[in-house]
Motif scaffolding. Structure first.
Motif, mmCIF file in Angstrom:
data_model
loop_
_atom_site.group_PDB
_atom_site.id
_atom_site.type_symbol
_atom_site.label_atom_id
_atom_site.label_comp_id
_atom_site.label_asym_id
_atom_site.label_seq_id
_atom_site.Cartn_x
_atom_site.Cartn_y
_atom_site.Cartn_z
ATOM 1 N N GLN A 102 14.930 103.345 11.472
ATOM 2 C CA GLN A 102 15.392 103.881 12.741
ATOM 3 C C GLN A 102 14.729 103.151 13.906
ATOM 4 O O GLN A 102 14.911 103.531 15.050
ATOM 5 C CB GLN A 102 15.072 105.378 12.829
ATOM 6 N N TYR A 103 13.977 102.096 13.582
ATOM 7 C CA TYR A 103 13.272 101.353 14.619
ATOM 8 C C TYR A 103 13.693 99.892 14.578
ATOM 9 O O TYR A 103 13.538 99.213 13.569
ATOM 10 C CB TYR A 103 11.752 101.497 14.459
ATOM 11 N N VAL A 107 18.081 97.430 12.665
ATOM 12 C CA VAL A 107 18.341 98.819 12.301
ATOM 13 C C VAL A 107 19.428 98.841 11.238
ATOM 14 O O VAL A 107 20.255 97.925 11.156
ATOM 15 C CB VAL A 107 18.753 99.630 13.563
ATOM 16 N N SER A 114 21.581 104.617 10.432
ATOM 17 C CA SER A 114 20.687 105.027 11.520
ATOM 18 C C SER A 114 21.323 104.752 12.875
ATOM 19 O O SER A 114 21.206 105.550 13.804
ATOM 20 C CB SER A 114 19.346 104.290 11.418
ATOM 21 N N CYS A 132 22.262 107.789 15.617
ATOM 22 C CA CYS A 132 21.158 107.825 16.588
ATOM 23 C C CYS A 132 21.432 108.707 17.796
ATOM 24 O O CYS A 132 20.520 109.030 18.557
ATOM 25 C CB CYS A 132 20.812 106.405 17.047
ATOM 26 N N ARG A 160 23.290 108.062 20.521
ATOM 27 C CA ARG A 160 23.571 107.418 21.808
ATOM 28 C C ARG A 160 24.962 107.853 22.287
ATOM 29 O O ARG A 160 25.909 107.903 21.492
ATOM 30 C CB ARG A 160 23.529 105.890 21.671
ATOM 31 N N ASP A 194 13.922 102.066 19.563
ATOM 32 C CA ASP A 194 13.919 103.468 19.142
ATOM 33 C C ASP A 194 15.343 103.978 18.941
ATOM 34 O O ASP A 194 16.044 104.298 19.902
ATOM 35 C CB ASP A 194 13.191 104.308 20.189
ATOM 36 N N PHE A 195 15.767 104.084 17.671
ATOM 37 C CA PHE A 195 17.078 104.625 17.348
ATOM 38 C C PHE A 195 16.961 105.984 16.654
ATOM 39 O O PHE A 195 17.880 106.409 15.943
ATOM 40 C CB PHE A 195 17.854 103.632 16.469
ATOM 41 N N VAL A 196 15.847 106.656 16.876
ATOM 42 C CA VAL A 196 15.659 108.007 16.359
ATOM 43 C C VAL A 196 16.588 108.936 17.135
ATOM 44 O O VAL A 196 16.747 108.793 18.356
ATOM 45 C CB VAL A 196 14.188 108.446 16.520
ATOM 46 N N PRO A 197 17.247 109.898 16.469
ATOM 47 C CA PRO A 197 18.136 110.827 17.185
ATOM 48 C C PRO A 197 17.463 111.450 18.399
ATOM 49 O O PRO A 197 16.269 111.759 18.383
ATOM 50 C CB PRO A 197 18.461 111.875 16.117
#
Length: 399
Positions: free
Chosen positions: A129-130, A134, A138, A142, A144, A278-281
């Protein structure tokens, strides 16, 4: 696409694996799609006081697999693809009179996606997720808020769109594309015969005034040198240190009255890096930010914790060396080809202190080759030069 002139249009463009490192083949493969999407987003602004945001995910098969470790061995290949794509974006924007990275213009941000059109429904060996690499799931999950997701209207592009939409309910739109191509197999595998150490603390420096394509390339390349760690090895701390030149050292720059402040330049750097890393939800915790002011060299800095083992550190840079000669743990320095001599100077200073030499990674310059006319060349150069951006602001102020 949201037509509200106050909102900021946001889109994602999914690109299949590159055909080769050649600019001409990049242009043939991606040019029509980029031109269409950039024009669409630019037109949605209609004079609004904002910038359209375009994320571009470039597929690199197996990019999260163990065969791509360590990152130092694939750095030349990946950074060159970044430079070639940002160059293509710059040329298209110059040819079609699309503003970049200014109000009323387009903000493009490129990162890599682990996707293989042959085995896209099998799980990669690793997920992340980083970024700036990626995995597909993920990215799709994420959170977006893209108004739409664009994909290339050919066999490989449709396959990628199908894989993405299996994890996402985003609105998908096809854009023109050339015939399918065979992806490059020649240079994207690590050279395991080349000795290289993994890097967990890396550094880069610059003024970062009026953030543009060259800055994006340099910072993304810096993030690429940082070695990933597994969840079971989360005790390994990873740090990206960014030296940002203090205001006092920029007083003699051309059009200095239009320079951005240190805080403004740091805001551009940190927002860009967080966006490509940072692709964390979004419902998860936001980065923790700490502003530090303490005596001694490099005592003024901003520390951003993205996760327990990953930090961004923005340091006030008041000399040519900054923390590279005070923090022994830093093991790699990223420079552009025009500032490559700085790496040797840093290592000479580290040697005096008994520190180990830094590995120095060079990033390609974004140059104006392959443009269609002298006017396009001038427009292109003005989009990747902080001095030229300030000059344009000065000219506008006189009108």
């Amino acid at each position: 696409m949201d037509s509200d002139p106050i909102s900021r249009p946001k889109a994602l463009l999914l690109l299949p694996p590159p055909p080769s490192p050649s600019f001409d083949e990049f242009q043939q493969a991606y040019g029509a799609a980029l031109s269409t999407v950039c024009s669409k987003l630019s037109q949605t602004l209609a004079g609004a006081n904002s910038k359209a945001l375009l994320h571009i995910a470039v597929s690199i098969p197996d990019a999260l697999s163990f065969s791509f470790q360590n990152r130092a061995r694939v750095f030349p290949y990946l950074q060159h693809f970044l430079a070639t794509l940002y160059k293509l974006i710059g040329i298209i924007s110059a040819e079609e009179n699309i503003e970049l990275d200014v109000t009323g213009g387009l903000d493009t941000r490129v990162f890599f996606l682990d996707y293989d059109p042959v085995e896209s429904f099998s799980q990669p060996i690793r997920t992340s997720q980083y970024g700036p690499i990626v995995d597909l799931k993920s990215l799709a999950n994420c959170g977006r808020d893209w108004d739409c997701v664009y994909y290339l209207e050919n066999k490989t592009g449709r396959h990628l769109a199908t894989s993405f939409s299996s994890h996402s309910s985003a609105t998908m739109h096809p854009v023109p594309a050339g015939a399918d191509w065979n992806r490059s197999e020649l240079s994207h595998r690590p050279d395991h015969m080349q000795p290289s150490e993994p890097h967990y603390s890396v550094a880069v420096g610059g003024t970062f005034d009026h953030f543009h394509l060259g800055h994006k390339l340099l910072l993304t390349a810096t993030a690429l040198t940082l070695e990933p760690v597994s969840d079971t090895d989360s005790d390994t701390e990873r740090v990206i240190t960014i030296g940002v030149t203090v205001d006092e050292l920029l007083a003699n720059k051309k059009y200095a009255e239009y320079l951005e402040t240190w805080n403004e330049r740091c805001n551009s750097v940190e927002s860009f890096l967080i966006d490509i890393i940072d692709f964390v939800p979004l419902e998860n915790d936001a980065p923790r930010i700490q502003r530090v002011s303490q005596p001694g060299p490099n005592g003024e800095y901003i520390l951003m914790k993205l996760k327990s083992d990953l930090s961004l550190k923005l340091v006030q840079l008041s000399d040519p060396f900054g923390p590279t000669i005070t923090e022994e743990s830093i093991s790699a320095l990223i420079v552009s080809k025009e500032t490559s001599k700085g790496g040797a100077a840093v290592n000479a200073e580290r040697e005096k202190k008994g520190f180990k030499d830094l590995d120095v990674f060079e990033v390609d310059l974004i140059h104006s080759g392959n443009v269609s006319s002298v006017d396009v060349e001038k427009t292109f150069e003005s989009k990747i030069s902080s001095t030229e951006i300030r000059r344009r602001q000065a000219d506008l102020a006189k009108r």
